[in-house]
Design a protein around this motif. Structure first.
Motif, short mmCIF file in Angstrom:
data_model
loop_
_atom_site.label_atom_id
_atom_site.label_comp_id
_atom_site.label_asym_id
_atom_site.label_seq_id
_atom_site.Cartn_x
_atom_site.Cartn_y
_atom_site.Cartn_z
N MET A 56 25.86 24.22 49.49
CA MET A 56 26.56 25.30 50.23
C MET A 56 25.78 26.60 50.08
O MET A 56 25.37 26.97 48.99
N THR A 57 25.59 27.24 51.18
CA THR A 57 24.88 28.52 51.13
C THR A 57 25.88 29.68 51.15
O THR A 57 27.07 29.48 51.39
N ILE A 58 25.36 30.86 50.89
CA ILE A 58 26.21 32.05 50.89
C ILE A 58 26.45 32.50 52.33
O ILE A 58 25.48 32.70 53.06
N ASP A 59 27.70 32.62 52.72
CA ASP A 59 28.02 33.15 54.04
C ASP A 59 28.47 34.60 53.87
O ASP A 59 29.59 34.87 53.43
N PRO A 60 27.58 35.57 54.20
CA PRO A 60 27.89 36.98 53.96
C PRO A 60 29.18 37.44 54.65
O PRO A 60 29.91 38.28 54.12
N THR A 61 29.47 36.86 55.82
CA THR A 61 30.68 37.27 56.55
C THR A 61 31.93 36.91 55.75
O THR A 61 32.87 37.71 55.63
N LEU A 62 31.94 35.70 55.19
CA LEU A 62 33.10 35.26 54.39
C LEU A 62 33.22 36.06 53.10
O LEU A 62 34.32 36.41 52.67
N ILE A 63 32.07 36.37 52.49
CA ILE A 63 32.09 37.16 51.25
C ILE A 63 32.68 38.54 51.55
O ILE A 63 33.57 39.03 50.85
N LYS A 64 32.20 39.15 52.62
CA LYS A 64 32.63 40.52 52.95
C LYS A 64 34.10 40.56 53.35
O LYS A 64 34.84 41.46 52.93
N SER A 65 34.54 39.61 54.17
CA SER A 65 35.94 39.66 54.62
C SER A 65 36.91 39.40 53.47
O SER A 65 37.95 40.05 53.37
N SER A 66 36.54 38.49 52.58
CA SER A 66 37.45 38.23 51.45
C SER A 66 37.45 39.40 50.47
O SER A 66 38.50 39.78 49.95
N PHE A 67 36.28 40.02 50.25
CA PHE A 67 36.23 41.17 49.35
C PHE A 67 37.05 42.33 49.94
O PHE A 67 37.77 43.02 49.23
N ALA A 68 36.95 42.50 51.26
CA ALA A 68 37.72 43.55 51.93
C ALA A 68 39.22 43.31 51.80
O ALA A 68 40.00 44.25 51.69
N ALA A 69 39.62 42.04 51.78
CA ALA A 69 41.05 41.72 51.64
C ALA A 69 41.55 42.02 50.22
O ALA A 69 42.71 42.35 50.02
N VAL A 70 40.65 41.91 49.25
CA VAL A 70 41.02 42.09 47.85
C VAL A 70 40.98 43.57 47.45
O VAL A 70 41.81 44.04 46.66
N GLU A 71 40.04 44.32 48.02
CA GLU A 71 39.79 45.71 47.61
C GLU A 71 41.03 46.62 47.59
O GLU A 71 41.19 47.39 46.65
N PRO A 72 41.91 46.55 48.61
CA PRO A 72 43.08 47.45 48.58
C PRO A 72 43.99 47.25 47.37
O PRO A 72 44.78 48.14 47.05
N HIS A 73 43.87 46.12 46.68
CA HIS A 73 44.70 45.88 45.50
C HIS A 73 44.20 46.64 44.27
O HIS A 73 44.86 46.67 43.23
N GLY A 74 43.02 47.25 44.39
CA GLY A 74 42.50 48.18 43.39
C GLY A 74 42.52 47.65 41.97
O GLY A 74 42.06 46.53 41.69
N SER A 75 43.07 48.46 41.05
CA SER A 75 42.97 48.15 39.63
C SER A 75 43.79 46.91 39.24
O SER A 75 43.58 46.35 38.17
N ALA A 76 44.71 46.47 40.10
CA ALA A 76 45.45 45.24 39.80
C ALA A 76 44.49 44.05 39.73
O ALA A 76 44.71 43.11 38.96
N VAL A 77 43.41 44.10 40.52
CA VAL A 77 42.45 43.00 40.54
C VAL A 77 41.67 42.96 39.23
O VAL A 77 41.52 41.90 38.62
N THR A 78 41.21 44.13 38.79
CA THR A 78 40.45 44.16 37.53
C THR A 78 41.34 43.77 36.36
O THR A 78 40.91 43.05 35.46
N ALA A 79 42.59 44.23 36.39
CA ALA A 79 43.51 43.89 35.30
C ALA A 79 43.72 42.37 35.26
O ALA A 79 43.69 41.76 34.18
#
Ligand code: HEM
Length: 138
Positions: free
Chosen positions: A1-24
């Motif tokens: 499986m190769t890296i699909d930049p579109t999937l990486i970016k869209s999933s990261f964008a979905a996670v980002e608004p959760h902010g510090s809850a993700v790091t915790a």
């Protein structure tokens, strides 16, 4: 499986608004499953939390710029030699990273997304571990 930049970016964008809850979530997962790595992180966990995710954000944004990604990862790897990180810690960190992403990405988390992150983390592990090992050897 190769890296699909579109999937990486869209999933990261979905996670980002959760902010510090993700790091915790990430650190709770990491320390719960690997209590032995807790001591490496000293008392600076709050500053550290943001820096790890900021570094991930940089990688995601620069995904199409291989030279920059490799440079950033080599620098990180060299510095991690000084934090007591070892190549064998990377799978544990990767498992907690994927668990946190999966938890917060919602519908953006699919088997293809997971495979893409697994492939990306494989590259991160390879480049950081090589730089870390070289630095530790002096
Ligand atoms: C995706 C892989 C990783 C990324 C992007 C990452 C990122 C970072 C960043 C940005 C910092 C802040 C200092 C600096 O920039 O040098 C840091 C510190 C640190 N990282 Fe990582 N890291 C990763 C993997 C790991 C692994 C596998 C370990 C091993 C347990 C680890 C342990 C540490 C420790 C102990 C610190 C210092 C914390 C302190 O100041 O107390 N990291 N990391």
């Amino acid at each position: 499986m190769t890296i699909d930049p579109t999937l990486i970016k869209s999933s990261f964008a979905a996670v980002e608004p959760h902010g510090s809850a993700v790091t915790a979530y990430f650190y709770t997962h990491l320390f719960e499953h690997n209590p032995d790595v807790r001591k490496l992180f000293a008392e600076h966990l709050n500053e550290q939390q943001d820096r790890l995710w900021a570094a991930l954000g940089t990688l995601v944004n620069k995904l199409d710029d291989t030279d920059t990604v490799v440079n950033v990862l080599q620098g990180l790897g060299r510095r991690h030699a000084g934090y007591g990180a070892l190549p064998e810690h990377f799978p544990a960190v990767g498992a907690s990273l994927l668990a946190a992403l999966a938890h917060f990405a919602g519908d953006a988390w699919t088997p293809e997304t997971e495979a893409s992150w697994t492939a990306l983390y494989g590259v991160v592990t390879e480049v950081m571990s090589a730089a870390l090992t070289e630095e530790a050897a002096g």
